[in-house]
Scaffold this active site. Structure first.
Site, short mmCIF file in Angstrom:
data_model
loop_
_atom_site.label_atom_id
_atom_site.label_comp_id
_atom_site.label_asym_id
_atom_site.label_seq_id
_atom_site.Cartn_x
_atom_site.Cartn_y
_atom_site.Cartn_z
CB SER A 142 37.47 74.19 56.06
OG SER A 142 38.44 75.07 55.56
CE LYS A 170 41.28 77.43 55.29
NZ LYS A 170 41.81 78.05 56.50
CG ASP A 245 42.25 79.85 63.32
OD1 ASP A 245 42.89 79.42 64.27
OD2 ASP A 245 42.15 79.21 62.25
O1 SMG Z 1 40.32 70.38 59.52
O2 SMG Z 1 38.78 70.69 58.03
C1 SMG Z 1 39.83 70.99 58.58
C2 SMG Z 1 40.56 72.20 58.06
C3 SMG Z 1 39.95 73.43 58.59
O3 SMG Z 1 40.38 75.39 57.37
C4 SMG Z 1 40.75 74.66 58.24
N1 SMG Z 1 41.85 74.89 58.96
O4 SMG Z 1 42.84 78.29 59.38
O5 SMG Z 1 41.11 77.25 60.06
C5 SMG Z 1 42.16 77.26 59.44
C6 SMG Z 1 42.68 76.03 58.73
C7 SMG Z 1 44.07 75.71 59.09
C8 SMG Z 1 44.61 74.54 58.39
S1 SMG Z 1 46.29 74.65 58.15
C9 SMG Z 1 46.73 73.12 57.64
MG MG Z 2 41.29 79.53 60.25
#
Ligand code: SMG
Ligand code: MG
Length: 376
Positions: A142, A170, A245
Site C-alpha cells: 500500500s 492511496k 474496509d
Molecule cells: O499495513 O501496509 C499497511 C498499510 C495498509 O493502506 C493500508 N492501511 O485503509 O487500508 C487502509 C490503511 C489504513 C491505515 S491507517 C494507519
Molecule cells: Mg483501506
C-alpha cells in the site's frame, strides 16, 4: 474448539511502542511518521502470549485511538478478561468481553495474546488452528499519497523490483485520477488498486467513472464508512469492484453489505472486526457468498503482522494482501524481520502460537510506557 490446554492468566501487561517509519505514510485523513502501537503480553505461567492493538494515534481511521485503547484495556477489558480466570477455549475471550460495546481493536489485541499463549501450550501454530492451507502467501504493498507523481512512480518502481505482486495507491480529492492514470501508463501490467478511506461522496460519480476506465482491481472504501446504501448505488454504476474496509466491522456487516450489493470484494483486518476469530467468520461469510477477500494492514509491527499472515493462508483469501515486509515500514521491527521473497510471497509463521515474539532489547529500545492490568 478446545482440546484441553488451560492457559493460566497470571498477569497482563501493556507496552506502548513507537517505531520510526522509513518514510511517512499519508492517507486521505492524515500522515504518520512513526508507528505507535500497544503490545499486550499475557503471562500464562509456562508460556507467554503477545498481541498488538492496531488503534492509530488519532481517531481518524476509526473511532478507536491509541490513548483511548490504552485506557479501555487497562480499566475495562483487561480486568474483565482476567476476572474470568484461566482460559480453556480462546472463544472465551470474546464471551468475556462481549458486554463492552465497540473497542474492537483493543479486544482483538487481547484475543491475539490469549490465542498465542494457549496455542503455545498446545504446541500448535495459529495458521493450523485457523485452517490455513498455504505456507507462503502473495504480498502486495500500500503506497501512501506522495509529494509528487514522480516520487510516487519511483516508489512504485522500487516495490515492484522488490517483488510485490499488487500495488494499492492511496487517493484523496485532488490527487486521484491523474496520478492513477500516470501509474497505469507507466505500469500497464501491474495489478493496481486505489483506496480512498472514505474521502468521496456520490457527487464524485464522474471521478469514479474515470477511474473505472483504468483497469483497476478494485476501488477501496470510496465513500463514508457508514453508508452502505450509497456504496450499493455506486457499485451499480461501476464495472470495477468496490472493496469495503472501514464499513465492515463484523461478519454480520459483511453479510449485509454483500446482500445490498455494496461491494464485490472485502478487505479483512482482524483489529477492525474484533479479532482473528471474527475475521475467520468474515472469511466464511464471503466464501459462502462467493466474494473474494484479502488481508489488509494497519502498519503492524511483527507482533500484529504474524496473525495477518496466518489469516492470509486461509482458503478463501484470493488476492495479495497489504501484508508487506518489515523493511517496507521500519528500520527495525520489534520481532525478527518479516522478509519478502524474490517471488513476491512471504512465509506464514509456522511455530507455536503466532510464531514470533518481541526481542527484548528491541522492545526496550522502542518502549514509551508500560502498565500492569490489575483485578480488584
Ligand atoms: O499495513 O501496509 C499497511 C498499510 C495498509 O493502506 C493500508 N492501511 O485503509 O487500508 C487502509 C490503511 C489504513 C491505515 S491507517 C494507519
Ligand atoms: Mg483501506
Amino acid at each position: 474448539m478446545s482440546t484441553g490446554s488451560v492457559l493460566a492468566m497470571r498477569s497482563l501487561e501493556l507496552h506502548e511502542v513507537a517505531l520510526p517509519l522509513v518514510r511517512p505514510f499519508r492517507t486521505s485523513f492524515g500522515e504518520e511518521r512513526a508507528k505507535r502501537a500497544i503490545l499486550v503480553r499475557v503471562d500464562g505461567g509456562d508460556v507467554t502470549g503477545w498481541g498488538e492493538c492496531v488503534a492509530s494515534e488519532e481517531p481518524r481511521y476509526s473511532e478507536e485511538w491509541l490513548a483511548g485503547a490504552w485506557l479501555a484495556l487497562l480499566e475495562v477489558l483487561g480486568p474483565s478478561l482476567l476476572a474470568g480466570g484461566p482460559i480453556r477455549d480462546p472463544e472465551e475471550v470474546g464471551r468475556r468481553l462481549r458486554w463492552v460495546r465497540g473497542h474492537r481493536m483493543a479486544k482483538a489485541a487481547l484475543e491475539a495474546a490469549v490465542l498465542d499463549g494457549w496455542l503455545r501450550l498446545e504446541g500448535r501454530s495459529l495458521t493450523s488452528f485457523l485452517g490455513g492451507v498455504r505456507d507462503r502467501v502473495p504480498c502486495g504493498v500500500s503506497v501512501g499519497i506522495a509529494p509528487s507523481v514522480d516520487v510516487l512512480i519511483d516508489e512504485i518502481r522500487g516495490y515492484l523490483a522488490a517483488g510485490y505482486q499488487r500495488v494499492k495507491l492511496k487517493i484523496e480529492p485532488g490527487r486521484d485520477v491523474e496520478v492513477v492514470r500516470q501509474a497505469r501508463k507507466d505500469f500497464p501490467d501491474t495489478p493496481l488498486s486505489v483506496d480512498a478511506n472514505g474521502a468521496y461522496t456520490v457527487a464524485d460519480l464522474p471521478l469514479f467513472e474515470a477511474l473505472d476506465e483504468l483497469d483497476l482491481l478494485m476501488i477501496e472504501q470510496p465513500l463514508d464508512h457508514e453508508d452502505l446504501l450509497e456504496h450499493a448505488r455506486l457499485q451499480a454504476r461501476l464495472r470495477t469492484p468496490i472493496c469495503l474496509d472501514e464499513s465492515i466491522r463484523s461478519a454480520r456487516d459483511a453479510s449485509a453489505a454483500i446482500e445490498l450489493g455494496a461491494c464485490r470484494v472485502i478487505n479483512i483486518k482482524p483489529g477492525r472486526v474484533g479479532g482473528v476469530l471474527e475475521a475467520c467468520r468474515v472469511h466464511d461469510v464471503c466464501a459462502r457468498d462467493g466474494v473474494p477477500v484479502w488481508i489488509g494492514g494497519m502498519l503492524e509491527t511483527g507482533v500484529g503482522r504474524a496473525p495477518n499472515l496466518a489469516l492470509a493462508a486461509l482458503p478463501g483469501v484470493a488476492m495479495p494482501g497489504d501484508t508487506s515486509a518489515s523493511d517496507r515500514y521500519f528500520v527495525q521491527d520489534v520481532t525478527e524481520a518479516f522478509v519478502l521473497r524474490a517471488d513476491g510471497t512471504m512465509a506464514v509463521p509456522d511455530g507455536p502460537g503466532i510464531g514470533v515474539e518481541p526481542l527484548s532489547e528491541r522492545l526496550e529500545g522502542c518502549r514509551i510506557r508500560s502498565a500492569f492490568v490489575r483485578v480488584d
